[in-house]
Write an enzyme that holds these catalytic residues in place. Structure first.
Site, PDB file in Angstrom:
ATOM      1  N   LYS A  12       0.877  -1.173   0.000  1.00 10.77           N
ATOM      2  CA  LYS A  12       0.000   0.000   0.000  1.00 10.77           C
ATOM      3  C   LYS A  12       0.917   1.226   0.000  1.00 10.77           C
ATOM      4  O   LYS A  12       0.845   2.107   0.871  1.00 10.77           O
ATOM      5  CB  LYS A  12      -0.914  -0.060   1.239  1.00 10.77           C
ATOM      6  CG  LYS A  12      -2.010   0.974   1.279  1.00 10.77           C
ATOM      7  CD  LYS A  12      -3.204   0.651   0.420  1.00 10.77           C
ATOM      8  CE  LYS A  12      -4.245   1.751   0.525  1.00 10.77           C
ATOM      9  NZ  LYS A  12      -5.273   1.688  -0.526  1.00 10.77           N
ATOM     10  N   ASP A  57      -1.540 -11.583   6.914  1.00 10.38           N
ATOM     11  CA  ASP A  57      -2.468 -12.153   7.881  1.00 10.38           C
ATOM     12  C   ASP A  57      -3.897 -12.067   7.342  1.00 10.38           C
ATOM     13  O   ASP A  57      -4.656 -13.049   7.317  1.00 10.38           O
ATOM     14  CB  ASP A  57      -2.339 -11.376   9.192  1.00 10.38           C
ATOM     15  CG  ASP A  57      -2.869 -12.144  10.375  1.00 10.38           C
ATOM     16  OD1 ASP A  57      -3.185 -13.326  10.213  1.00 10.38           O
ATOM     17  OD2 ASP A  57      -2.961 -11.550  11.464  1.00 10.38           O
TER      18      ASP A  57
END
Ligand code: ATP
Length: 326
Positions: A167, A223
């Site tokens: 990101k 995750d």
């Protein structure tokens, strides 16, 4: 050569699925010595420590560790345990199995999750009442380690598609460094790769999982995206993982202690059994690992199945079926 395996069932369904995986390993012709240690909420309530020193030492001295799950104390158990085994890479395959009612039937993904930093360094503070901060740590060294591991994994396991999740448009410094470092490793190796913003990637993985293979991720993204992929293939009861270090490793299901079903004897042992198969691979017992995967796939296809997969089987019933298949 005898390998010493530390077995740490932990809390909740960890107490149910870990013995199941040990039973499967015992059904094989491999020379393992199992040594059991305590960790998690129950031992904390008893001794004040979620990860007793003896368990830490067991994992440090073993050739590999099988870990079940921890409840409230998860961060106090798994983060130090990963550190004890020197783990820097978390490998999370999410694959569709024949016969199962998966959301996406053409999924064959492996998340290679950076395992030492990002937002998991625990550097949080309350600056003043009502204002809190978290420090996200990304280093060139850890990014390079995960990139090298990820591209090696893709090459060794026949994956042509490697995607770097990031990101960097928002987290310009931290994910900027992550992206730049992983891309540099790809270029040094002439590896084919793609990059994707992690939020858009979440959508694309749901719509077109078949277009992806290995996904190299910063810690939190790995995750979350791997849990999303669990949903694509039939739930958390199916996903194994390996925490790999240079000389040691720890294997655990992606799921947690599942307090909602703990003690009922209906937890799906598949994720834990497949984690044991990854342990076998790691210790050079690839043939035994393949046998475990094949037996597990047959049982997933033919049953019995636990309730999370729509069946009425039990943890023990599934485990015995895998053992018989072996
Ligand atoms: P923790 O805080 O320890 O991570 P949790 O309940 O938040 O626990 P999980 O343990 O991963 O998270 O469970 C999420 C959901 O998935 C629960 O509804 C749980 O019952 C289900 N689940 C997880 N693992 C399994 C399994 N092996 N078999 C069946 N259902 C499972």
């Amino acid at each position: 050569m005898t390998h010493r395996i530390a077995v740490v069932p932990g809390d909740g369904i960890g107490q149910e699925v870990t013995p199941a995986a040990v039973e499967v390993l015992e059904a094989l012709d491999v020379d393992f010595e199992f040594v059991e240690g305590d960790a998690g909420d129950a031992v904390k309530a008893e001794t004040g420590e979620a990860l007793p020193l003896e368990t830490r030492d067991l994992a440090a001295d073993a050739d590999a560790t099988l870990f079940g799950a921890a409840g409230e104390t998860a961060a106090d158990v798994i983060l130090p345990l990963r550190e004890v085994v020197g783990s820097f890479a978390n490998v999370r395959p999410a694959v569709t199995y024949p016969g199962l009612d998966a959301v996406r039937e053409d999924t064959d993904l492996v998340f290679i999750r950076e395992n030492t930093e990002g937002v998991y360094t625990g550097i949080e503070s309350e600056i003043t009442e009502g204002v809190t901060t978290l420090t996200r740590v990304i280093t060139e060294e850890a990014s390079r380690d995960i990139a090298e591991f990820g591209f090696d994994y893709a090459a060794e396991n026949g994956y042509d598609d490697v995607t770097i999740a990031h990101k960097a448009n928002v987290m310009r410094e931290t994910d900027g460094l992550f992206l730049e470092t992983v891309e540099a490793v790809a270029e040094e190796r002439d590896a084919v790769y793609d990059t994707a913003l992690m939020d858009a990637l979440a959508m694309h993985l749901v719509m077109h999982p078949e277009e992806y293979g290995v996904v190299i991720c910063p810690n939190l993204a790995g995750d979350m995206l791997s849990d999303l992929a669990a949903g694509l293939v039939g739930g958390l009861g199916l996903l194994p993982s390996a925490n790999v270090g240079r000389d040691n490793a720890l294997f655990e299901p992606v799921h947690g202690s599942a307090p909602d079903i703990a003690g009922e004897g209906v937890a799906n042992p598949t994720a834990m059994v497949l984690s044991a198969a990854m342990l076998l691979d790691h210790l050079g017992r690839g043939e035994a690992a393949e046998r475990v995967r094949a037996a597990t796939e047959t049982v997933l296809d033919e049953g019995p199945r636990t309730p999370d997969l729509g069946g009425d089987g039990t943890t023990d019933g599934v485990t015995q079926a895998i053992v018989e298949e072996l």
